[in-house]
Design a protein around this motif. Structure first.
Motif, PDB file in Angstrom:
ATOM      1  N   SER A 148      43.499  42.225  43.641  1.00 51.39           N
ATOM      2  CA  SER A 148      42.737  42.932  42.595  1.00 51.39           C
ATOM      3  C   SER A 148      43.661  43.706  41.647  1.00 51.39           C
ATOM      4  O   SER A 148      43.195  44.324  40.688  1.00 51.39           O
ATOM      5  CB  SER A 148      41.747  43.904  43.241  1.00 51.39           C
ATOM      6  OG  SER A 148      42.438  44.905  43.980  1.00 51.39           O
ATOM      7  N   GLN A 149      44.970  43.658  41.897  1.00 51.61           N
ATOM      8  CA  GLN A 149      45.932  44.392  41.067  1.00 51.61           C
ATOM      9  C   GLN A 149      46.151  43.711  39.719  1.00 51.61           C
ATOM     10  O   GLN A 149      45.945  42.509  39.570  1.00 51.61           O
ATOM     11  CB  GLN A 149      47.286  44.468  41.791  1.00 51.61           C
ATOM     12  CG  GLN A 149      47.266  45.178  43.116  1.00 51.61           C
ATOM     13  CD  GLN A 149      47.274  46.690  42.995  1.00 51.61           C
ATOM     14  OE1 GLN A 149      47.955  47.258  42.145  1.00 51.61           O
ATOM     15  NE2 GLN A 149      46.506  47.350  43.851  1.00 51.61           N
ATOM     16  N   ASN A 150      46.601  44.501  38.749  1.00 58.53           N
ATOM     17  CA  ASN A 150      47.046  43.968  37.463  1.00 58.53           C
ATOM     18  C   ASN A 150      48.564  43.864  37.491  1.00 58.53           C
ATOM     19  O   ASN A 150      49.226  44.614  38.200  1.00 58.53           O
ATOM     20  CB  ASN A 150      46.624  44.896  36.316  1.00 58.53           C
ATOM     21  CG  ASN A 150      45.120  44.974  36.182  1.00 58.53           C
ATOM     22  OD1 ASN A 150      44.437  43.949  36.218  1.00 58.53           O
ATOM     23  ND2 ASN A 150      44.601  46.178  36.035  1.00 58.53           N
ATOM     24  N   GLY A 151      49.108  42.935  36.725  1.00 56.12           N
ATOM     25  CA  GLY A 151      50.558  42.822  36.640  1.00 56.12           C
ATOM     26  C   GLY A 151      51.055  41.455  37.057  1.00 56.12           C
ATOM     27  O   GLY A 151      50.278  40.556  37.393  1.00 56.12           O
ATOM     28  N   ASP A 152      52.368  41.296  37.021  1.00 59.10           N
ATOM     29  CA  ASP A 152      53.006  40.023  37.349  1.00 59.10           C
ATOM     30  C   ASP A 152      53.463  40.068  38.804  1.00 59.10           C
ATOM     31  O   ASP A 152      54.456  40.727  39.132  1.00 59.10           O
ATOM     32  CB  ASP A 152      54.210  39.806  36.414  1.00 59.10           C
ATOM     33  CG  ASP A 152      54.807  38.419  36.573  1.00 59.10           C
ATOM     34  OD1 ASP A 152      54.178  37.578  37.254  1.00 59.10           O
ATOM     35  OD2 ASP A 152      55.910  38.188  36.034  1.00 59.10           O
ATOM     36  N   ARG A 172      48.509  32.681  42.767  1.00 54.65           N
ATOM     37  CA  ARG A 172      49.383  33.807  43.133  1.00 54.65           C
ATOM     38  C   ARG A 172      49.530  33.954  44.647  1.00 54.65           C
ATOM     39  O   ARG A 172      50.278  34.812  45.105  1.00 54.65           O
ATOM     40  CB  ARG A 172      48.823  35.113  42.572  1.00 54.65           C
ATOM     41  CG  ARG A 172      48.888  35.217  41.061  1.00 54.65           C
ATOM     42  CD  ARG A 172      48.309  36.545  40.606  1.00 54.65           C
ATOM     43  NE  ARG A 172      48.647  36.821  39.221  1.00 54.65           N
ATOM     44  CZ  ARG A 172      48.383  37.966  38.606  1.00 54.65           C
ATOM     45  NH1 ARG A 172      47.761  38.931  39.250  1.00 54.65           N
ATOM     46  NH2 ARG A 172      48.730  38.157  37.351  1.00 54.65           N
ATOM     47  N   GLU A 180      55.637  48.388  37.869  1.00 56.05           N
ATOM     48  CA  GLU A 180      56.220  47.588  36.775  1.00 56.05           C
ATOM     49  C   GLU A 180      56.683  48.475  35.618  1.00 56.05           C
ATOM     50  O   GLU A 180      57.758  48.274  35.054  1.00 56.05           O
ATOM     51  CB  GLU A 180      55.179  46.598  36.241  1.00 56.05           C
ATOM     52  CG  GLU A 180      55.074  45.330  37.032  1.00 56.05           C
ATOM     53  CD  GLU A 180      54.096  44.359  36.381  1.00 56.05           C
ATOM     54  OE1 GLU A 180      54.185  43.177  36.724  1.00 56.05           O
ATOM     55  OE2 GLU A 180      53.262  44.777  35.557  1.00 56.05           O
ATOM     56  N   GLU A 181      55.854  49.457  35.269  1.00 56.38           N
ATOM     57  CA  GLU A 181      56.191  50.364  34.159  1.00 56.38           C
ATOM     58  C   GLU A 181      57.481  51.127  34.438  1.00 56.38           C
ATOM     59  O   GLU A 181      58.325  51.297  33.554  1.00 56.38           O
ATOM     60  CB  GLU A 181      55.027  51.345  33.920  1.00 56.38           C
ATOM     61  CG  GLU A 181      53.801  50.679  33.315  1.00 56.38           C
ATOM     62  CD  GLU A 181      52.570  51.575  33.341  1.00 56.38           C
ATOM     63  OE1 GLU A 181      52.689  52.745  33.801  1.00 56.38           O
ATOM     64  OE2 GLU A 181      51.484  51.127  32.911  1.00 56.38           O
ATOM     65  N   LYS A 199      51.018  47.702  38.674  1.00 56.12           N
ATOM     66  CA  LYS A 199      51.190  47.957  37.239  1.00 56.12           C
ATOM     67  C   LYS A 199      52.075  49.179  37.019  1.00 56.12           C
ATOM     68  O   LYS A 199      52.971  49.170  36.164  1.00 56.12           O
ATOM     69  CB  LYS A 199      49.820  48.175  36.584  1.00 56.12           C
ATOM     70  CG  LYS A 199      49.848  48.127  35.070  1.00 56.12           C
ATOM     71  CD  LYS A 199      50.124  46.720  34.571  1.00 56.12           C
ATOM     72  CE  LYS A 199      50.138  46.656  33.066  1.00 56.12           C
ATOM     73  NZ  LYS A 199      50.583  45.338  32.573  1.00 56.12           N
ATOM     74  N   LYS A 200      51.850  50.231  37.800  1.00 56.79           N
ATOM     75  CA  LYS A 200      52.629  51.458  37.631  1.00 56.79           C
ATOM     76  C   LYS A 200      54.070  51.271  38.097  1.00 56.79           C
ATOM     77  O   LYS A 200      54.989  51.856  37.523  1.00 56.79           O
ATOM     78  CB  LYS A 200      51.944  52.609  38.364  1.00 56.79           C
ATOM     79  CG  LYS A 200      50.652  53.022  37.658  1.00 56.79           C
ATOM     80  CD  LYS A 200      49.950  54.184  38.306  1.00 56.79           C
ATOM     81  CE  LYS A 200      48.687  54.510  37.502  1.00 56.79           C
ATOM     82  NZ  LYS A 200      47.959  55.674  38.027  1.00 56.79           N
ATOM     83  N   ASP A 221      44.464  51.132  43.496  1.00 57.11           N
ATOM     84  CA  ASP A 221      44.344  50.500  42.173  1.00 57.11           C
ATOM     85  C   ASP A 221      45.566  50.796  41.301  1.00 57.11           C
ATOM     86  O   ASP A 221      46.079  51.920  41.292  1.00 57.11           O
ATOM     87  CB  ASP A 221      43.085  51.017  41.458  1.00 57.11           C
ATOM     88  CG  ASP A 221      41.809  50.547  42.145  1.00 57.11           C
ATOM     89  OD1 ASP A 221      41.897  49.626  42.978  1.00 57.11           O
ATOM     90  OD2 ASP A 221      40.741  51.125  41.874  1.00 57.11           O
ATOM     91  N   ASN A 222      46.007  49.768  40.596  1.00 58.65           N
ATOM     92  CA  ASN A 222      47.091  49.877  39.605  1.00 58.65           C
ATOM     93  C   ASN A 222      48.467  50.193  40.196  1.00 58.65           C
ATOM     94  O   ASN A 222      49.376  50.570  39.468  1.00 58.65           O
ATOM     95  CB  ASN A 222      46.751  50.931  38.528  1.00 58.65           C
ATOM     96  CG  ASN A 222      45.575  50.510  37.687  1.00 58.65           C
ATOM     97  OD1 ASN A 222      45.458  49.348  37.303  1.00 58.65           O
ATOM     98  ND2 ASN A 222      44.676  51.442  37.420  1.00 58.65           N
TER      99      ASN A 222
END
Length: 318
Positions: free
Chosen positions: A24-28, A59, A105-106, A102-103, A98-99
């Motif tokens: 359910s995560q966002n990102g690569d 994935r 990755e940032e 993404k975090k 959650d996220n």
């Protein structure tokens, strides 16, 4: 890309939550589940049935061991199959918030660290026990000493994110270790890390509901001796008192786990062993028992309070 590796053994009922928290995560990212159960066991069959719904996800990768090897071996299988620039791990009873990816990755794009961790939520029986946001020293040797001293700054193997280049250089996890695998891995990884970063947000949940996969006392004793011997190159450079404290804290962990498991034979054998190597302290023993008792009373009180609140709510609804 970030490769997420979930080793799984005898926790089929938890695995779905761990997988869902990643997918359910966002990102690569990619997710690799390594099944370390023996073939033809109920756990392998349950996992195979569960995995059917994810198998077409590009994935997702599912790898089955031909026999039970151990958690370190399962992580290495995942590492060898991974394609990411960074590798992270998730125990099969833990959850990514959650996220998280993404975090991470940032932070990678902005600061390019070698080793990353985040804040964690510790839960027991579904109740939040405490939250931890590691306060990292810029001195990497200091971080290694904290790990040797059983003061884990990342708190759980589910909170390790490491550059793949370093993971490859140290040849992954040492498969001889049945406990302290994550700490052993992190100490060696930090030998090559130039920059360590903590993201001060609560981004992973560690569940401490059972001690099912904890090895026998004999294996734990052997592992503890192996652990201290392996890092003698760090210990021998420390002042005598600091080295003595680290050794004492490591052996105290054996007694703590024996008390947590509540096996009287284990407790008796552990005390006998610690006395034989002059590492037993009755004061430390009492402190360990008091901490466990106080924590248990606190949780019981919290559960009772929740039950009372729900009873009031139900009565109000009626």
């Amino acid at each position: 890309m970030i490769s997420v590796i979930i080793p799984t053994y005898k926790r089929s009922e938890n695995l779905a939550n761990a997988i869902e928290s990643v997918l359910s995560q966002n990102g690569d990212f990619e997710l690799i589940v390594v099944d370390d159960n023996d073939p033809n066991t109920e756990y392998r069959k349950a996992n195979e049935k569960l995995i059917e719904k994810y198998i077409d996800n590009s994935r997702f990768t599912y790898i089955k061991h031909n026999k039970n090897k151990n958690g370190a071996a399962a992580r290495n299988t995942g590492i060898n199959a991974s394609k990411g620039d960074y590798v992270t791990f998730l125990d099969d009873d833990d959850i990514f918030c959650d996220n998280r990816i993404k975090k991470v990755e940032e932070v990678i794009k902005k600061e390019n660290p070698d080793f990353i961790c985040t804040g964690i939520i510790i839960k027991k029986n579904g109740i939040v026990e405490r939250n931890i946001v590691p306060n990292l020293s810029k001195d990497i040797t200091k971080l290694q000493i904290d790990l040797l001293n059983q003061k884990s700054f990342f708190g759980t193997g589910s909170n390790i994110i490491c550059r793949k280049e370093i993971v490859t250089k140290i040849k992954g996890f040492d498969e001889k270790f049945r406990r302290n695998q994550d700490i052993e891995f992190a100490i060696r990884a930090l030998d090559y890390a130039k920059k360590v970063k903590c993201i001060p947000e609560l981004l992973v949940i560690k569940n401490v509901d059972d001690y099912m996969n904890v090895p026998t006392l004999k294996v734990m004793m052997e592992t503890k001796n192996m652990f201290l011997n392996k890092f003698s190159y760090i210990l021998d450079k420390l002042p005598k008192n600091e080295k003595k404290e680290i050794i004492k804290n490591n052996y105290s962990e054996l007694l703590k786990v024996a008390h947590l498991r509540g096996d009287r034979n284990d407790i008796r054998e552990c005390k006998k062993y610690l006395k034989s190597i002059n590492q037993y302290s009755i004061i430390d023993d009492i402190k360990i028992q008091l901490k466990i008792t106080i924590k248990g009373l606190y949780l019981t009180k919290k559960i009772r309070s929740l039950i009372k609140k729900w009873k009031k709510f139900v009565l109000w609804c009626l």
